[in-house]
Write an enzyme that holds these catalytic residues in place. Structure first.
Site, short mmCIF file in Angstrom:
data_model
loop_
_atom_site.label_atom_id
_atom_site.label_comp_id
_atom_site.label_asym_id
_atom_site.label_seq_id
_atom_site.Cartn_x
_atom_site.Cartn_y
_atom_site.Cartn_z
CD GLU A 73 31.98 18.76 3.30
OE1 GLU A 73 30.97 18.68 4.00
OE2 GLU A 73 33.06 18.27 3.64
CD GLU A 117 28.13 15.50 2.54
OE1 GLU A 117 28.55 15.47 3.70
OE2 GLU A 117 28.86 15.49 1.54
C1 BGP Z 1 31.46 15.60 4.85
C2 BGP Z 1 31.92 14.88 3.63
C3 BGP Z 1 31.43 13.50 3.49
C4 BGP Z 1 31.06 12.79 4.76
C5 BGP Z 1 30.49 13.65 5.85
C6 BGP Z 1 30.41 12.99 7.21
O1 BGP Z 1 32.48 16.44 5.27
O2 BGP Z 1 31.54 15.57 2.46
O3 BGP Z 1 32.29 12.83 2.62
O4 BGP Z 1 31.93 11.83 5.12
O5 BGP Z 1 31.19 14.85 5.98
O6 BGP Z 1 31.66 12.99 7.82
P1 BGP Z 1 32.29 11.71 8.49
O7 BGP Z 1 32.29 10.66 7.45
O8 BGP Z 1 33.63 12.11 8.91
O9 BGP Z 1 31.42 11.37 9.64
#
Ligand code: BGP
Length: 477
Positions: free
Chosen positions: A180, A374
């Site tokens: 990201e 993701e």
């Molecule tokens: C993205 C990141 C992850 C992950 C995901 C979910 O932005 O790459 O590391 O954590 O989001 O977000 P969260 O953990 O805040 O629910």
């Protein structure tokens, strides 16, 4: 045609700081992600406006133990294999390999750890997908060099890349240079170790740091290609198209501008040059980037092979300041509340068709294969008395998103390499630092207050995803 191609990479994704723990073991150095506290101060620390450069007694730091994958990765990868994973995406903790970031030589203990992780994947025929940098940077590079605002960090990052690429070449085919990368604009300390002093122009600092990351990404791409001509290197975007609030052209224009704030990074990594709209914006905002003569050539000659992205939600924006009152959260970037969508318990809007829209937008724009690295639902899971976890809401979310992804591939013709579900095993939330926000097919007995046996239990979604993979998406029920 109702199934994905035979070689489609189904799997799951994690990040070192959210699952490993063992933060001070094996000679590992402190990283920015280790000083992110749980609780109300977290947001300001992530944004870089509340400097917290070391740990203190008053706060809890969830990454320090996380789910202890550092010691349990064999058990966890065995469970991934049982689900039928074709691919496992994980990241390498920079400070395990170079504790301070500027040492001349890597640490053998750190290199060996990830070698064991990779070998464990290969043992089950699971393709490793390595994120070289998932938000983390050694704290020593933050305090001594100012992190990515300093061009020297490009060289330190390349030393890190060289060490891991030389060690794992022949074993790892798919690489991501930065997770990201656009997070630098939204959460500069979490995403890139940037801390601001009150008087400085934040945008100037962010775009200079962005230039260094883009350069580092291009140089890493070159290094990987040189070492392993068969390897594939990807960029990684926190994606989710912006919709206009109404059909008023001013809203449509605003949505385009908001999309470009994020596309900017991928435009450079994929097309090899700063887009004209970005050059003009930098001029208008009087942001002056220090570049060296060869930078443009480096960016031009080392573009990525594929475009990877995270997708949790679409976004909504308006040109009308009055409308802008009704915001909701949603993977960090704030968005207006879309009345056509439901939201998760954390206010993230749920939009499966938005995934198809985002995929088509990215594929039209770049004409390179995509990789969804993701996607998933963060939810509270309440185990039954007998310990079972019936997460039908998660199954429904994934069902709808996979269906939409398959439409993009099978109906629209988008090229897609794979799909890795975020947090395939419960882990620490990046945005909130909580354990309660769970994404996994595998439950980990650990609570927000840090208590829990760390025991792993399969949820209902485990068998469901196993069947999705076994049928290549033909059976989503
Ligand atoms: C993205 C990141 C992850 C992950 C995901 C979910 O932005 O790459 O590391 O954590 O989001 O977000 P969260 O953990 O805040 O629910």
């Amino acid at each position: 045609m109702n199934r994905m191609p035979e070689d489609f990479l189904w799997g799951g994704a994690t990040a070192a700081n959210q699952c490993e723990g063992g933060f001070a073991e094996g000679g590992r150095g402190l990283a920015n992600v280790d000083v992110l506290p749980a609780g109300p101060d977290r947001r300001a620390v992530m944004e870089g406006t509340l400097p917290m450069l070391s740990c203190d007694e008053a706060h809890e730091y969830p990454s320090h133990e996380a789910i202890d994958m550092y010691h349990r990765f064999k058990e966890d990868i065995r469970l991934f294999a049982e689900m039928g994973f074709k691919c496992y995406r994980f990241s390498i903790s920079w400070s395990r390999i170079f504790p301070g970031g500027d040492e001349p030589e890597p640490r053998e203990e750190g290199l060996r750890f990830y070698e064991e992780v990779i070998d464990e994947c290969l043992k089950y025929g699971i393709e490793p997908l390595v994120t070289i940098c998932h938000f983390d940077i050694p704290m020593h590079l933050v305090t001594e060099y100012g992190s990515w605002r300093n061009r020297k960090v490009v060289d330190f990052y390349l030393n890190f890349c060289r060490a891991v690429v030389e060690r794992y070449k022949g074993k790892v085919k798919y690489w991501l240079t930065f997770n990201e990368i656009n997070m630098l604009m939204h959460l500069p300390f979490m995403g890139a170790g940037i801390v601001f002093s009150p008087e400085e122009n934040k945008k100037q600092v962010q775009y200079q740091a962005a230039h260094h990351e883009l350069l580092a990404s291009a140089l890493a791409t070159n290094l990987i290609h040189e070492q392993m001509p068969e390897a594939k290197v990807g960029c990684m975007l926190a994606a989710g198209s912006f919709y206009p609030y109404t059909c008023n052209p001013a809203d449509v224009w605003r949505a385009m501008e908001r999309d470009r704030e994020n596309y900017f990074f991928i435009d450079v990594q994929s097309r090899g040059a700063y887009p004209s709209y970005a050059k003009r914006m930098l001029e208008r905002e009087e942001i002056h980037l220090e570049m060296e003569e060869e930078d443009e050539r480096i960016l031009r000659e080392n573009t990525v092979d594929f475009i990877s992205f995270s997708y949790y939600s679409s976004r909504l924006t308006s040109a009308d300041p009055e409308v802008c009152g009704k915001r909701t959260t949603g993977n960090v970037m704030s968005s207006l509340r879309n009345p056509h969508l439901n939201v998760s318990e954390w206010g993230w809007q749920i939009d499966p068709l938005g995934l198809r829209i985002t995929m088509n937008a990215l594929y039209d724009r770049y004409q390179k294969p995509l990789f969804i690295v993701e996607n998933g639902l963060g939810a509270v899971d309440t185990p039954e008395e007998n310990g079972e976890i019936h997460d039908s809401y998660r199954i429904q979310y994934l069902q709808e998103h996979i269906k939409s992804m398959m439409d993009a591939v099978l109906i629209d013709g988008v090229e897609l390499l794979g799909y890795t579900v975020w947090g395939c095993i419960d882990l620490v939330s990046a945005s909130t630092g909580e354990m309660k926000k769970r994404y996994g097919f595998i439950h980990v007995e650990k609570e927000n207050d840090g208590t829990g046996s760390l025991k792993r239990t399969k949820k209902d979604s485990f068998a469901w995803y196993q069947q999705v993979i076994a049928t290549n998406g033909a059976c989503l029920l």
